[in-house]
Design an enzyme around this catalytic site. Structure first.
Site, PDB file in Angstrom:
ATOM      1  N   LYS A 242      92.919   8.759 -14.780  1.00 14.60           N
ATOM      2  CA  LYS A 242      92.929  10.152 -14.340  1.00 14.60           C
ATOM      3  C   LYS A 242      93.877  10.271 -13.141  1.00 14.60           C
ATOM      4  CE  LYS A 242      89.494  13.778 -14.041  1.00 14.60           C
ATOM      5  NZ  LYS A 242      88.135  14.186 -14.357  1.00 14.60           N
TER       6      LYS A 242
ATOM      7  N   GLU B 253      73.491  20.031 -20.645  1.00 18.18           N
ATOM      8  CA  GLU B 253      72.722  21.148 -20.085  1.00 18.18           C
ATOM      9  C   GLU B 253      71.376  21.314 -20.769  1.00 18.18           C
ATOM     10  OE1 GLU B 253      75.961  21.284 -20.870  1.00 18.18           O
ATOM     11  OE2 GLU B 253      76.958  21.733 -18.983  1.00 18.18           O
TER      12      GLU B 253
ATOM     13  N   ARG C 114      74.385  26.798 -23.010  1.00 15.89           N
ATOM     14  CA  ARG C 114      74.161  25.654 -23.903  1.00 15.89           C
ATOM     15  C   ARG C 114      72.663  25.301 -24.006  1.00 15.89           C
ATOM     16  NH1 ARG C 114      78.835  25.062 -26.564  1.00 15.89           N
ATOM     17  NH2 ARG C 114      80.339  23.517 -25.897  1.00 15.89           N
TER      18      ARG C 114
END
Ligand SMILES: Cc1ncc(C[n+]2csc(CCOP(=O)(O)OP(=O)(O)O)c2C)c(N)n1
Length: 637
Positions: free
Chosen positions: A283, A372, A400
């Site tokens: 990243k 979630e 969600r």
């Protein structure tokens, strides 16, 4: 040396470049990411990490026919740069400019408009199944999913289905060891184990080359060798999880070695059935500070200066305190006093500003990863056993967990407190991230108390109030700096609105953070001779029907104001209450977010366009008072 990126009008143009030129192109793509994102805060480190992967994919497949889904979609920028959008790239995340996520309106290379994690494998599998049914089985289907998004339940549901269907599907696991924060969970440990030894890589290659060449004598030799291969894998645990559910596991490969990536993709492209290719990327690759601190550089603020080696010299820090700060500070204070309080976040520790809580209360803080629905059911379990859980999730992502809110929490009447960050319009992220629907989706459930602070003064008392309830409660707050209406604030009481002022010409009833804006509008209107009162509703459920119906009954009109959808939101609740009380509802004007998806732009621009700023609210009031012919855009009744 000529500039190559400007010569790429479509992915087909990539084919003309040599390996050396492709290396140069990757550099140019990173330079462009740094140039544009230094002035437009956006997902940064994730995009720097997938430059070679995007190139390799477009060099190997023809995505004008084949299918490509980037999970979540926040790392779509390199893909955008080489699919005909380089010239518009500077317009990224601005009004009428490019969206920071895939957008089928922009390009046929973007198949779904997404910004929520976890849907890539399901969608890619669905595309493959339907393509096959239409007799177009030559079309390849590829999903790229990060190790952060991988843990979403839906990804596992899709892998389970794909392994069973045995369709030709490529899932690329983009493993950079990071979600926004360092990845968490047991699967993270498993993926670390997949960093296989070169010995095993050699053994596996040898085995797969050897196996087909050895004649099967009564099945014995074959099964013997298969056994060795399986044992070897079991010892090294490399990719077994995926192999056990029907995927061929390949990799890990270095995701920044473009020639290697191309060779590997060419190989797996030939394989029938579901394949999982494990790719390691870094990243922030190519920008030293971003790779060293990928958390800050996931979405950094504007950065002032970039050195020739892409070193970032200074980041512009924000000064003002936001609602998110006020909520996390209050939660931390309450946790000091009440050891029953626990906190759940779904991979958004940084966004929700919960780092201090994570450090201070390690046994009562749970980052469950991008899960979630699990977070909500997990909280329900804790509440059942005497804890006072707080589920701190963005309004849009909590969608969600709609069914867990219904069944595990509301139906059981458990004391779970939902703190919904980023409610209302979130700005440049756009339609996938605006928190427009939570008032509507929370207020449908019996037992649920649904609140919003009108300003900073309401935040702490409201949160403390929620934690004292015996059942579930939700409190929404925006992505905005704190504002305060100077007043002697009344205590927060269940289902009680706060009358800020009463005026003979009408009332504005505000639900949530537009309360200070409504106060400013009423002051402006007073200068024009209109005496308009302002009510800080605080609750949509239970609604303060007494106060609100009194206003409707006694005043010429009321204007409801909310930063949420008009479909089933606060204004709808007011209409229902008025109707129930037998009142004339024609004097009720509702301002809010209309029944369409709202584009990306700065939050202020959107609020103004929707008539939810001082100007728009004044216009609506003047219009209701018969002082102005102009009707604001979002006037709904
Ligand atoms: C359902 C959902 N929850 C939370 C988020 C916020 N979010 C955006 S990117 C991200 C991290 C994704 O990590 P990973 O998939 O590993 O991609 P990386 O950024 O590391 O490349 C998170 C948590 C989201 N987009 N969708």
């Amino acid at each position: 040396m000529s500039h190559l990126l400007s010569q790429v009008e479509s992915p087909a143009d990539l084919q003309k470049f040599s390996d050396e030129q492709l290396r140069q192109l990757a550099q140019e793509m990173r330079d462009e990411l740094v140039r544009v994102l230094s002035i437009r805060p956006a997902h940064f480190a994730s995009n720097l990490g997938v430059v070679e992967l995007a190139l390799a994919l477009h060099l190997t497949y023809d995505f004008s026919r084949d299918r490509l889904i980037w999970d979540t979609g926040h790392q779509i920028y390199p893909h955008k740069l080489i699919t005909g959008r380089y010239r518009q790239f500077e317009s990224m995340r601005t009004r009428n400019g490019l969206m920071g996520y895939p957008n089928p309106i922009e390009s046929p290379y973007d198949l779904f408009m997404t910004g929520h994690a976890g849907c890539s494998v399901s969608c890619a599998l669905g595309l493959k199944v339907a393509d096959d049914l239409r007799g177009e089985s030559d079309r390849h289907s590829v999903a790229v999913v990060g190790d952060g998004a991988l843990v979403s339940g839906i990804v596992f549901e899709a892998l389970n289905n794909a392994g069973w269907l045995r369709k030709k599907l490529l899932v690329i696991l983009n493993d950079n060891k990071m979600s926004i924060c360092p990845r968490v969970g047991a699967l993270a440990t498993y993926l670390d184990q997949c960093r296989r030894s070169s010995m095993y890589m050699r053994s596996k290659r040898m085995m797969s080359e050897l196996l087909p060449k050895i004649p099967i004598v009564g099945g014995v030799t074959h099964s013997f060798l298969e056994g060795i291969r399986d044992n070897l894998k079991a010892v090294l645990k490399d990719g077994m999880l995926f192999e056990e559910i029907g995927f061929r596991y390949y990799g890990p490969v270095n995701g920044h070695d473009l020639p290697l990536l191309r060779r590997t993709l060419a190989e797996v492209k030939r394989i029938d059935g579901p394949v999982l290719l494990h790719v390691f990327t870094e990243k922030g690759h190519g920008v030293p500070q971003a790779s060293e601190d990928p958390v800050t550089f996931h979405t950094p603020p504007v950065f002032e200066k970039v050195g020739p080696d892409r070193s970032i010299l200074s980041l512009r820090k924000g000064g003002s305190k936001a609602y998110t700060d006020a909520v996390s500070t209050t939660i931390a204070q309450m946790m000091e006093d009440d050891s029953r309080i626990t906190v759940m976040t779904a991979g958004m520790c940084q966004g929700n500003k919960l780092e201090k809580i994570r450090e201070k209360f390690p046994t009562r803080f749970f980052d469950v990863g991008i899960c979630e629905s699990h977070a909500v059911a997990f909280a329900a379990g804790q509440a059942k056993s005497g804890a006072r859980p707080i589920v701190n999730i963005y309004s849009t992502f909590l969608q969600r967990s709609f069914d867990q809110i219904f069944q595990e929490v509301a139906l059981q009447n458990l004391p779970v407190t939902f703190t919904l960050d980023r409610s209302g319009l979130t700005g440049p992220d756009g339609p996938t991230h605006h928190g427009c629907f939570d008032i509507a989706y929370m207020r449908v459930f019996p037992n649920m108390v649904v609140m919003a602070p009108g300003d900073e003064s309401d935040v702490a008392p409201m949160l403390k109030f929620a934690l004292q309830l015996d059942g579930p409660a939700s409190m929404r707050y925006p992505k905005a700096n704190l504002e305060k209406v100077e007043r002697v604030s009344t205590p927060v009481e269940l289902g009680k609105a706060e009358i800020h002022s009463w005026g003979r010409d009408g009332a504005i009833i505000a639900f949530g953070r537009l309360f200070p804006v409504c106060v400013k509008a009423s002051q402006k209107l007073l200068e024009e001779g209109l005496e308009i009162g302002v009510i800080n509703a605080r609750f949509v459920k239970p609604l303060d029907a007494d106060t609100i119906c009194r206003a409707i009954r006694e005043l010429p009109f009321v204007v409801t104001v909310e930063e949420g959808t008009l479909v089933g939101g606060f204004g709808s609740a007011v209409l229902e209450a008025a109707n129930q009380a037998g009142l004339d509802t024609r004097t009720i004007v509702r301002l809010g977010i209309p029944d369409r998806f709202i584009e990306h732009a700065e939050r202020g621009e959107l609020l103004a366009a929707l008539g939810l700023d001082v100007h728009g609210i004044c216009q609506a009031v003047r219009s209701a008072a018969g002082r102005d012919e102009l009707v604001p855009v979002t006037r709904a009744s």
